[in-house]
Motif scaffolding. Structure first.
Motif, PDB file in Angstrom:
ATOM      1  N   ALA A  99       0.833  -1.210   0.000  1.00 62.94           N
ATOM      2  CA  ALA A  99       0.000   0.000   0.000  1.00 62.94           C
ATOM      3  C   ALA A  99       0.862   1.252   0.000  1.00 62.94           C
ATOM      4  O   ALA A  99       0.526   2.256  -0.665  1.00 62.94           O
ATOM      5  CB  ALA A  99      -0.902  -0.021   1.236  1.00 62.94           C
ATOM      6  N   THR A 100       1.986   1.228   0.703  1.00 64.30           N
ATOM      7  CA  THR A 100       2.884   2.386   0.717  1.00 64.30           C
ATOM      8  C   THR A 100       3.437   2.653  -0.670  1.00 64.30           C
ATOM      9  O   THR A 100       3.552   3.808  -1.102  1.00 64.30           O
ATOM     10  CB  THR A 100       4.033   2.128   1.715  1.00 64.30           C
ATOM     11  OG1 THR A 100       3.484   1.886   3.004  1.00 64.30           O
ATOM     12  CG2 THR A 100       4.970   3.322   1.784  1.00 64.30           C
ATOM     13  N   ARG A 101       3.804   1.595  -1.383  1.00 64.76           N
ATOM     14  CA  ARG A 101       4.338   1.772  -2.730  1.00 64.76           C
ATOM     15  C   ARG A 101       3.325   2.443  -3.651  1.00 64.76           C
ATOM     16  O   ARG A 101       3.687   3.277  -4.496  1.00 64.76           O
ATOM     17  CB  ARG A 101       4.747   0.412  -3.293  1.00 64.76           C
ATOM     18  CG  ARG A 101       5.273   0.447  -4.727  1.00 64.76           C
ATOM     19  CD  ARG A 101       5.744  -0.935  -5.157  1.00 64.76           C
ATOM     20  NE  ARG A 101       4.728  -1.946  -4.946  1.00 64.76           N
ATOM     21  CZ  ARG A 101       3.699  -2.138  -5.788  1.00 64.76           C
ATOM     22  NH1 ARG A 101       3.538  -1.366  -6.852  1.00 64.76           N
ATOM     23  NH2 ARG A 101       2.816  -3.081  -5.541  1.00 64.76           N
ATOM     24  N   ARG A 102       2.038   2.105  -3.457  1.00 64.76           N
ATOM     25  CA  ARG A 102       1.016   2.682  -4.339  1.00 64.76           C
ATOM     26  C   ARG A 102       0.772   4.167  -4.067  1.00 64.76           C
ATOM     27  O   ARG A 102       0.408   4.914  -4.967  1.00 64.76           O
ATOM     28  CB  ARG A 102      -0.281   1.885  -4.178  1.00 64.76           C
ATOM     29  CG  ARG A 102      -0.223   0.480  -4.806  1.00 64.76           C
ATOM     30  CD  ARG A 102      -1.619  -0.118  -4.944  1.00 64.76           C
ATOM     31  NE  ARG A 102      -2.234  -0.348  -3.649  1.00 64.76           N
ATOM     32  CZ  ARG A 102      -2.136  -1.491  -2.962  1.00 64.76           C
ATOM     33  NH1 ARG A 102      -1.412  -2.491  -3.460  1.00 64.76           N
ATOM     34  NH2 ARG A 102      -2.727  -1.627  -1.809  1.00 64.76           N
ATOM     35  N   VAL A 103       0.949   4.577  -2.825  1.00 67.10           N
ATOM     36  CA  VAL A 103       0.619   5.987  -2.496  1.00 67.10           C
ATOM     37  C   VAL A 103       1.861   6.835  -2.291  1.00 67.10           C
ATOM     38  O   VAL A 103       1.745   8.019  -1.926  1.00 67.10           O
ATOM     39  CB  VAL A 103      -0.235   6.034  -1.218  1.00 67.10           C
ATOM     40  CG1 VAL A 103      -1.515   5.237  -1.400  1.00 67.10           C
ATOM     41  CG2 VAL A 103       0.535   5.540  -0.002  1.00 67.10           C
ATOM     42  N   LEU A 104       3.058   6.259  -2.514  1.00 64.71           N
ATOM     43  CA  LEU A 104       4.290   6.992  -2.209  1.00 64.71           C
ATOM     44  C   LEU A 104       4.384   8.297  -2.981  1.00 64.71           C
ATOM     45  O   LEU A 104       4.671   9.358  -2.411  1.00 64.71           O
ATOM     46  CB  LEU A 104       5.499   6.094  -2.510  1.00 64.71           C
ATOM     47  CG  LEU A 104       6.873   6.704  -2.217  1.00 64.71           C
ATOM     48  CD1 LEU A 104       6.982   7.058  -0.737  1.00 64.71           C
ATOM     49  CD2 LEU A 104       7.998   5.758  -2.620  1.00 64.71           C
ATOM     50  N   ASP A 105       4.135   8.272  -4.283  1.00 57.70           N
ATOM     51  CA  ASP A 105       4.252   9.488  -5.096  1.00 57.70           C
ATOM     52  C   ASP A 105       3.041  10.401  -4.919  1.00 57.70           C
ATOM     53  O   ASP A 105       3.168  11.636  -4.959  1.00 57.70           O
ATOM     54  CB  ASP A 105       4.405   9.104  -6.579  1.00 57.70           C
ATOM     55  CG  ASP A 105       5.693   8.325  -6.817  1.00 57.70           C
ATOM     56  OD1 ASP A 105       6.672   8.556  -6.069  1.00 57.70           O
ATOM     57  OD2 ASP A 105       5.721   7.471  -7.737  1.00 57.70           O
ATOM     58  N   ARG A 106       1.878   9.815  -4.694  1.00 57.82           N
ATOM     59  CA  ARG A 106       0.655  10.599  -4.635  1.00 57.82           C
ATOM     60  C   ARG A 106       0.460  11.282  -3.282  1.00 57.82           C
ATOM     61  O   ARG A 106      -0.008  12.418  -3.203  1.00 57.82           O
ATOM     62  CB  ARG A 106      -0.542   9.679  -4.939  1.00 57.82           C
ATOM     63  CG  ARG A 106      -1.863  10.426  -5.059  1.00 57.82           C
ATOM     64  CD  ARG A 106      -2.972   9.508  -5.551  1.00 57.82           C
ATOM     65  NE  ARG A 106      -3.283   8.434  -4.613  1.00 57.82           N
ATOM     66  CZ  ARG A 106      -2.984   7.167  -4.783  1.00 57.82           C
ATOM     67  NH1 ARG A 106      -2.348   6.780  -5.881  1.00 57.82           N
ATOM     68  NH2 ARG A 106      -3.309   6.256  -3.883  1.00 57.82           N
ATOM     69  N   ASP A 107       0.824  10.605  -2.218  1.00 59.05           N
ATOM     70  CA  ASP A 107       0.581  11.154  -0.880  1.00 59.05           C
ATOM     71  C   ASP A 107       1.755  10.775   0.022  1.00 59.05           C
ATOM     72  O   ASP A 107       1.692   9.818   0.786  1.00 59.05           O
ATOM     73  CB  ASP A 107      -0.734  10.608  -0.320  1.00 59.05           C
ATOM     74  CG  ASP A 107      -1.190  11.347   0.937  1.00 59.05           C
ATOM     75  OD1 ASP A 107      -0.373  12.090   1.511  1.00 59.05           O
ATOM     76  OD2 ASP A 107      -2.355  11.141   1.346  1.00 59.05           O
ATOM     77  N   PRO A 108       2.869  11.523  -0.037  1.00 54.74           N
ATOM     78  CA  PRO A 108       4.048  11.182   0.767  1.00 54.74           C
ATOM     79  C   PRO A 108       3.757  11.144   2.262  1.00 54.74           C
ATOM     80  O   PRO A 108       4.342  10.338   2.986  1.00 54.74           O
ATOM     81  CB  PRO A 108       5.043  12.293   0.426  1.00 54.74           C
ATOM     82  CG  PRO A 108       4.608  12.794  -0.915  1.00 54.74           C
ATOM     83  CD  PRO A 108       3.129  12.699  -0.920  1.00 54.74           C
ATOM     84  N   GLY A 109       2.881  12.001   2.762  1.00 52.47           N
ATOM     85  CA  GLY A 109       2.573  12.024   4.186  1.00 52.47           C
ATOM     86  C   GLY A 109       1.943  10.716   4.634  1.00 52.47           C
ATOM     87  O   GLY A 109       2.317  10.134   5.671  1.00 52.47           O
ATOM     88  N   LYS A 110       0.993  10.244   3.855  1.00 54.39           N
ATOM     89  CA  LYS A 110       0.347   8.981   4.184  1.00 54.39           C
ATOM     90  C   LYS A 110       1.330   7.827   4.062  1.00 54.39           C
ATOM     91  O   LYS A 110       1.317   6.873   4.858  1.00 54.39           O
ATOM     92  CB  LYS A 110      -0.859   8.753   3.280  1.00 54.39           C
ATOM     93  CG  LYS A 110      -1.659   7.515   3.632  1.00 54.39           C
ATOM     94  CD  LYS A 110      -2.907   7.430   2.769  1.00 54.39           C
ATOM     95  CE  LYS A 110      -3.741   6.204   3.161  1.00 54.39           C
ATOM     96  NZ  LYS A 110      -4.965   6.102   2.347  1.00 54.39           N
ATOM     97  N   ALA A 111       2.241   7.918   3.070  1.00 51.20           N
ATOM     98  CA  ALA A 111       3.243   6.875   2.893  1.00 51.20           C
ATOM     99  C   ALA A 111       4.155   6.792   4.109  1.00 51.20           C
ATOM    100  O   ALA A 111       4.516   5.705   4.567  1.00 51.20           O
ATOM    101  CB  ALA A 111       4.062   7.133   1.624  1.00 51.20           C
TER     102      ALA A 111
END
Length: 421
Positions: free
Chosen positions: A243-255
């Motif tokens: 899940a972190t890989r999927r949101v890493l570029d889109r939402d760094p804070g959530k990652a």
């Protein structure tokens, strides 16, 4: 424990015993020849005029030397010595002391060493009957030739001849009776010794099997605990990392938040592994058998980890919670942990519902998801096997099946054993 040994046959003598028999036979023969020399030197011939010296030596050797084979061929040796003994007595051979002892030893050896017990009994009874028959015949023959004044000093209440016959019969009864009885006693003692050895071997074998079973049980327990601890946290870490890989570029804070959750899961896994290894290293009574203190009080952490992994997870406790035995609390925790792990790894679910119900006489664990509802075949994998083992160990029941509305459910019920808090 009683072991039936009816078909047992006493093994033959060992090589060392055979060598001992040869030495004993030669020594007895030498002693008999020495006694023969002494008797001839004294000139006391109780049986009458003896035969020539070579014949005396022959009968003495024939009555004693076969003892060298008494444990290898007991029946044959007893028959040979008996025949030689009667012939020697009939020929008035003066040596009686050592040859009588040899006859006793031969009869004893038949009872102690003969493998065929029927043959041993028949041979001994036949020898004893033949001896008494020869004794009766020789007594009749000798009494007919007795002079009138053969007992000039007799003063007892019995007739001298009758007293002599009774004395001779009693002496021979004791002689052959003890030889018969002691022979059977020696054989029975050897049989019981064999029985004790068999029982000791069976005891050693059962102890070895019990030790092996304990080792296998411990291996299964270690494998189950390792599976429960490692598989759950690694599965959660894998889902969180994906899940972190999927949101890493889109939402760094959530990652970053999800990476922190991965880090925490790793630390928790390492901590539980360390505690469990310490438990296995220390062992012994009184050690807490819950690696990492795992119990129903920590189920909320499992649900929180599943929530961090992206599931819409809920957790509820119904009924009035009561203190549980540590083993039962651990079993409930591990079943929930394994069910959540399977949901994360195999179900493709988005929702998870975990419930613990305290009934009046039953503890119920219910874990449901909305995934595909197609579990692996029953009995495959350590996870389901571990669940069944834990439930069975507490006399509970386990149900794993697809839900009618979609998804999969794991439900375990345990008899509720209350303990003092």
């Amino acid at each position: 424990m009683t072991v039936e040994l009816t078909p047992w046959r006493r093994p033959g003598p060992s090589p060392e015993q055979r060598r001992t028999d040869v030495l004993v036979g030669v020594a007895v023969t030498a002693g008999a020849l020495l006694n023969l020399t002494l008797v001839n030197s004294t000139g006391l011939f109780a049986l009458g005029p003896p035969p020539g010296w070579p014949e005396q030596v022959f009968w003495t050797v024939a009555c004693t030397l076969p003892l060298a084979l008494r444990r290898r061929f007991p029946a044959t040796v007893a028959i040979v010595i008996s025949v030689a003994f009667v012939a020697a007595q009939q020929r008035h051979s003066p040596e009686q002391m050592v040859t009588s002892a040899a006859l006793y030893a031969a009869v004893y050896a038949v009872g102690a060493w003969s493998a065929d017990r029927v043959l041993a009994r028949r041979v001994r009874i036949g020898i004893i009957a033949a001896m008494f028959g020869w004794l009766a015949i020789s007594s009749v023959v000798s009494t007919t030739n007795l002079p009138p004044d053969v007992f000039p000093n007799a003063s007892g209440p019995l007739e001298p001849l009758l007293a002599g016959i009774v004395s001779t019969v009693l002496l021979n009864v004791l002689f052959f009776g003890f030889a018969y009885l002691f022979g059977d006693t020696a054989w029975t003692s050897a049989r019981r010794q064999h029985q004790l050895e068999v029982q000791a071997e069976e005891l050693r074998r059962s102890q070895a099997e019990a030790a092996q079973a304990a080792v296998m049980g411990e291996r299964v327990r270690i494998a189950r605990e390792l599976h429960d601890v490692v598989a759950h946290h690694v599965s959660v870490m894998g889902v969180q990392a994906a899940a972190t890989r999927r949101v890493l570029d889109r939402d760094p804070g959530k990652a970053r938040t999800m990476l922190a959750a991965v880090e925490q899961s790793a630390r928790t896994a390492v901590d539980e592994l360390r505690r469990m290894l310490n438990l296995l290293r220390v062992g012994g009574p009184g050690v807490d058998e819950r690696p990492g203190g795992a119990g129903v009080d920590r189920v909320a952490d499992l649900v929180a980890n599943a929530r961090d992994a992206g599931l819409d997870a809920s957790f509820g406790v119904y009924g009035e919670p009561v203190p549980l035995p540590e083993s039962l609390s651990q079993a409930a925790y591990r079943i929930i942990q394994e069910a959540i792990t399977n949901t994360l790894k195999h179900a493709g679910a988005t929702k998870l519902d975990v419930r613990i119900r305290y009934h009046a006489a039953e503890l119920e664990i219910d874990v449901a998801d909305d995934g595909r509802g197609a579990p692996r075949p029953a009995g495959v994998g350590l996870g389901l096997i571990g669940m069944r083992e834990r439930v069975t160990a507490h006399d509970g029941t386990l149900t794993t099946d697809a839900r009618p509305t979609g998804g999969f459910r794991v439900r375990a019920r345990f008899p509720l054993v209350r303990v003092t808090a």
